[in-house]
Structures are given as structure tokens and as C-alpha cells.
Write a protein that holds these residues in place. Structure first.
Motif, PDB file in Angstrom:
ATOM      1  N   VAL A  23      48.445  52.282  44.351  1.00 50.71           N
ATOM      2  CA  VAL A  23      48.567  52.177  42.899  1.00 50.71           C
ATOM      3  C   VAL A  23      49.967  52.637  42.512  1.00 50.71           C
ATOM      4  CG1 VAL A  23      47.717  53.077  40.700  1.00 50.71           C
ATOM      5  CG2 VAL A  23      46.107  52.598  42.531  1.00 50.71           C
ATOM      6  N   GLU A  24      50.592  51.923  41.569  1.00 53.30           N
ATOM      7  CA  GLU A  24      51.884  52.328  41.015  1.00 53.30           C
ATOM      8  C   GLU A  24      51.784  52.315  39.500  1.00 53.30           C
ATOM      9  OE1 GLU A  24      55.632  51.043  43.448  1.00 53.30           O
ATOM     10  OE2 GLU A  24      54.342  49.281  43.143  1.00 53.30           O
ATOM     11  N   ILE A  25      52.429  53.291  38.860  1.00 55.96           N
ATOM     12  CA  ILE A  25      52.462  53.368  37.401  1.00 55.96           C
ATOM     13  C   ILE A  25      53.915  53.326  36.950  1.00 55.96           C
ATOM     14  CG2 ILE A  25      51.833  54.703  35.351  1.00 55.96           C
ATOM     15  CD1 ILE A  25      49.593  55.993  37.019  1.00 55.96           C
ATOM     16  N   PHE A  26      54.187  52.452  35.977  1.00 52.31           N
ATOM     17  CA  PHE A  26      55.533  52.275  35.441  1.00 52.31           C
ATOM     18  C   PHE A  26      55.519  52.535  33.942  1.00 52.31           C
ATOM     19  CE2 PHE A  26      55.182  49.611  39.132  1.00 52.31           C
ATOM     20  CZ  PHE A  26      56.409  49.715  39.761  1.00 52.31           C
ATOM     21  N   ARG A  27      56.591  53.107  33.434  1.00 55.55           N
ATOM     22  CA  ARG A  27      56.820  53.171  31.987  1.00 55.55           C
ATOM     23  C   ARG A  27      57.729  52.003  31.666  1.00 55.55           C
ATOM     24  NH1 ARG A  27      59.489  57.053  27.794  1.00 55.55           N
ATOM     25  NH2 ARG A  27      58.181  56.425  26.043  1.00 55.55           N
ATOM     26  N   PHE A  65      47.620  47.582  40.651  1.00 54.87           N
ATOM     27  CA  PHE A  65      46.569  47.864  41.625  1.00 54.87           C
ATOM     28  C   PHE A  65      46.714  46.855  42.765  1.00 54.87           C
ATOM     29  CE2 PHE A  65      44.919  49.234  37.526  1.00 54.87           C
ATOM     30  CZ  PHE A  65      44.415  50.492  37.804  1.00 54.87           C
ATOM     31  N   TYR A  66      46.923  47.328  43.972  1.00 55.03           N
ATOM     32  CA  TYR A  66      47.142  46.463  45.133  1.00 55.03           C
ATOM     33  C   TYR A  66      45.795  46.119  45.773  1.00 55.03           C
ATOM     34  CZ  TYR A  66      52.073  47.193  44.460  1.00 55.03           C
ATOM     35  OH  TYR A  66      53.338  47.196  43.922  1.00 55.03           O
ATOM     36  N   ILE A  67      45.064  45.255  45.092  1.00 53.14           N
ATOM     37  CA  ILE A  67      43.695  44.911  45.478  1.00 53.14           C
ATOM     38  C   ILE A  67      43.669  44.094  46.771  1.00 53.14           C
ATOM     39  CG2 ILE A  67      41.646  43.624  44.746  1.00 53.14           C
ATOM     40  CD1 ILE A  67      42.461  44.389  41.826  1.00 53.14           C
ATOM     41  N   GLY A  68      44.532  43.099  46.883  1.00 47.14           N
ATOM     42  CA  GLY A  68      44.558  42.267  48.089  1.00 47.14           C
ATOM     43  C   GLY A  68      44.817  43.080  49.343  1.00 47.14           C
ATOM     44  N   ASP A  69      45.824  43.942  49.309  1.00 45.50           N
ATOM     45  CA  ASP A  69      46.134  44.786  50.473  1.00 45.50           C
ATOM     46  C   ASP A  69      44.954  45.686  50.835  1.00 45.50           C
ATOM     47  OD1 ASP A  69      48.654  43.695  50.655  1.00 45.50           O
ATOM     48  OD2 ASP A  69      49.686  45.422  49.766  1.00 45.50           O
ATOM     49  N   LEU A  84      42.635  37.637  43.882  1.00 45.00           N
ATOM     50  CA  LEU A  84      43.273  38.851  43.361  1.00 45.00           C
ATOM     51  C   LEU A  84      44.164  39.427  44.443  1.00 45.00           C
ATOM     52  CD1 LEU A  84      40.312  40.698  41.603  1.00 45.00           C
ATOM     53  CD2 LEU A  84      42.198  39.488  40.517  1.00 45.00           C
ATOM     54  N   ASP A  85      45.408  39.688  44.102  1.00 46.09           N
ATOM     55  CA  ASP A  85      46.313  40.331  45.043  1.00 46.09           C
ATOM     56  C   ASP A  85      46.819  41.621  44.409  1.00 46.09           C
ATOM     57  OD1 ASP A  85      47.719  40.774  47.342  1.00 46.09           O
ATOM     58  OD2 ASP A  85      49.299  39.328  46.910  1.00 46.09           O
ATOM     59  N   VAL A  86      47.829  41.540  43.565  1.00 48.08           N
ATOM     60  CA  VAL A  86      48.298  42.694  42.809  1.00 48.08           C
ATOM     61  C   VAL A  86      47.871  42.474  41.362  1.00 48.08           C
ATOM     62  CG1 VAL A  86      50.279  44.066  42.079  1.00 48.08           C
ATOM     63  CG2 VAL A  86      50.254  43.024  44.352  1.00 48.08           C
ATOM     64  N   ALA A  87      47.034  43.367  40.848  1.00 47.73           N
ATOM     65  CA  ALA A  87      46.530  43.222  39.482  1.00 47.73           C
ATOM     66  C   ALA A  87      47.268  44.188  38.564  1.00 47.73           C
ATOM     67  CB  ALA A  87      45.031  43.495  39.432  1.00 47.73           C
ATOM     68  N   PRO A  88      48.028  43.657  37.587  1.00 48.19           N
ATOM     69  CA  PRO A  88      48.710  44.529  36.632  1.00 48.19           C
ATOM     70  C   PRO A  88      47.802  44.833  35.438  1.00 48.19           C
ATOM     71  CG  PRO A  88      49.412  42.280  36.298  1.00 48.19           C
ATOM     72  CD  PRO A  88      48.438  42.259  37.441  1.00 48.19           C
ATOM     73  N   SER A 107      36.278  44.153  43.071  1.00 46.28           N
ATOM     74  CA  SER A 107      35.813  43.400  44.231  1.00 46.28           C
ATOM     75  C   SER A 107      36.926  42.393  44.535  1.00 46.28           C
ATOM     76  CB  SER A 107      34.496  42.679  43.918  1.00 46.28           C
ATOM     77  OG  SER A 107      34.723  41.511  43.159  1.00 46.28           O
ATOM     78  N   PRO A 108      36.831  41.642  45.632  1.00 47.00           N
ATOM     79  CA  PRO A 108      37.880  40.651  45.907  1.00 47.00           C
ATOM     80  C   PRO A 108      37.939  39.525  44.865  1.00 47.00           C
ATOM     81  CG  PRO A 108      36.644  41.123  47.898  1.00 47.00           C
ATOM     82  CD  PRO A 108      35.905  41.773  46.763  1.00 47.00           C
ATOM     83  N   ARG A 109      36.900  39.407  44.041  1.00 48.15           N
ATOM     84  CA  ARG A 109      36.839  38.293  43.091  1.00 48.15           C
ATOM     85  C   ARG A 109      36.853  38.704  41.628  1.00 48.15           C
ATOM     86  NH1 ARG A 109      33.873  33.366  45.651  1.00 48.15           N
ATOM     87  NH2 ARG A 109      34.368  33.775  47.817  1.00 48.15           N
ATOM     88  N   GLY A 110      37.037  39.986  41.342  1.00 48.91           N
ATOM     89  CA  GLY A 110      37.081  40.389  39.944  1.00 48.91           C
ATOM     90  C   GLY A 110      37.242  41.881  39.775  1.00 48.91           C
ATOM     91  N   PHE A 111      37.530  42.274  38.533  1.00 48.20           N
ATOM     92  CA  PHE A 111      37.635  43.695  38.222  1.00 48.20           C
ATOM     93  C   PHE A 111      37.296  43.938  36.763  1.00 48.20           C
ATOM     94  CE2 PHE A 111      41.978  42.133  37.584  1.00 48.20           C
ATOM     95  CZ  PHE A 111      42.344  42.704  36.383  1.00 48.20           C
ATOM     96  N   SER A 112      36.969  45.179  36.471  1.00 47.91           N
ATOM     97  CA  SER A 112      36.693  45.620  35.115  1.00 47.91           C
ATOM     98  C   SER A 112      37.399  46.943  34.923  1.00 47.91           C
ATOM     99  CB  SER A 112      35.184  45.794  34.924  1.00 47.91           C
ATOM    100  OG  SER A 112      34.901  46.381  33.679  1.00 47.91           O
ATOM    101  N   LEU A 113      38.154  47.055  33.839  1.00 45.17           N
ATOM    102  CA  LEU A 113      38.921  48.257  33.579  1.00 45.17           C
ATOM    103  C   LEU A 113      38.864  48.558  32.091  1.00 45.17           C
ATOM    104  CD1 LEU A 113      42.173  49.252  35.222  1.00 45.17           C
ATOM    105  CD2 LEU A 113      42.021  49.425  32.786  1.00 45.17           C
TER     106      LEU A 113
END
Length: 117
Positions: A23-27, A65-69, A84-88, A107-113
């Protein structure tokens, strides 16, 4: 908890924390470098001083979020071009005294945030 940004990720395919997801966080005012990054710990959280408010001010932020990796590392069958690979996730902080908790179900096919307050 006053101020700060926290992240918690659960892999819904097995109902466990997403241990080791990057995970990476950017301003967005200074997007050329991350203000927090790392691999999620044993409870699926990012252990970083940003949790306590370090480098958190009013403004726009983005979490990657680096979901694919993560799923490749688990040995999940993903195509060369996964769904899904990298989800911003881009969000705004209007009150730096509030805590911004970002729980992610993935999951590999979706996310909820959502903002967990």
C-alpha cells in the motif's frame, strides 16, 4: 484516535487479513513521493506513523492498493492483464483532527472501500 489515516484490508476470498499487500499513500499536493508505504501486517493494517497524524493536513490524498501483486504472490490464477491490478482510491481530508480509517474488502474481481470514521 484523533487525526491520521489508517488502512485495513481483508481478503474476502478466504476471510483473512491481506497480509503482505503493498500500500502507498500520496498527498496530491506533492504526488511525486509517497508519504507512507509498506506491506500490510499480520492484522491487515499498515503500520506507519501516518496512523497517528504524521504528515496529515487538509487536502486531497490517494492510496494505491497493489491487489494484483498480492494475489499473484498467493498463487491465484490471474491473467497477464488482471481485472484488478493497482487500485487507486482518492479522497479528501477536510478536518485534519478527524481520523480517516479506510477499510477495504478485496477479491481478484472486486473491492469495497468506505470511510470508517
Amino acid at each position: 484516535m484523533a487525526g491520521g489515516i489508517s488502512v485495513h484490508v481483508v481478503d474476502v476470498t478466504c476471510g483473512l487479513p491481506a497480509i503482505g499487500m503493498k500500500v502507498e499513500i500520496f498527498r496530491m499536493a506533492t504526488p511525486e513521493h509517497s508519504i507512507a508505504s509498506g506491506m500490510l501486517s499480520g492484522n491487515g493494517s499498515l503500520d506507519h506513523p501516518i496512523i497517528g497524524g504524521k504528515e496529515c493536513d487538509r487536502g486531497v490524498y490517494e492510496v494505491l492498493f497493489y491487489i494484483g501483486d498480492f494475489y499473484r504472490h498467493l498463487g491465484s490464477p490471474l491473467s497477464d492483464t488482471p481485472f484488478l491490478d493497482v487500485a487507486p482510491f482518492r479522497f479528501g481530508i477536510s478536518d485534519a483532527e478527524q481520523h480517516y480509517h479506510l477499510p477495504l474488502k478485496v477479491s481478484p474481481r472486486g473491492f469495497s472501500l468506505f470511510w470508517g470514521g
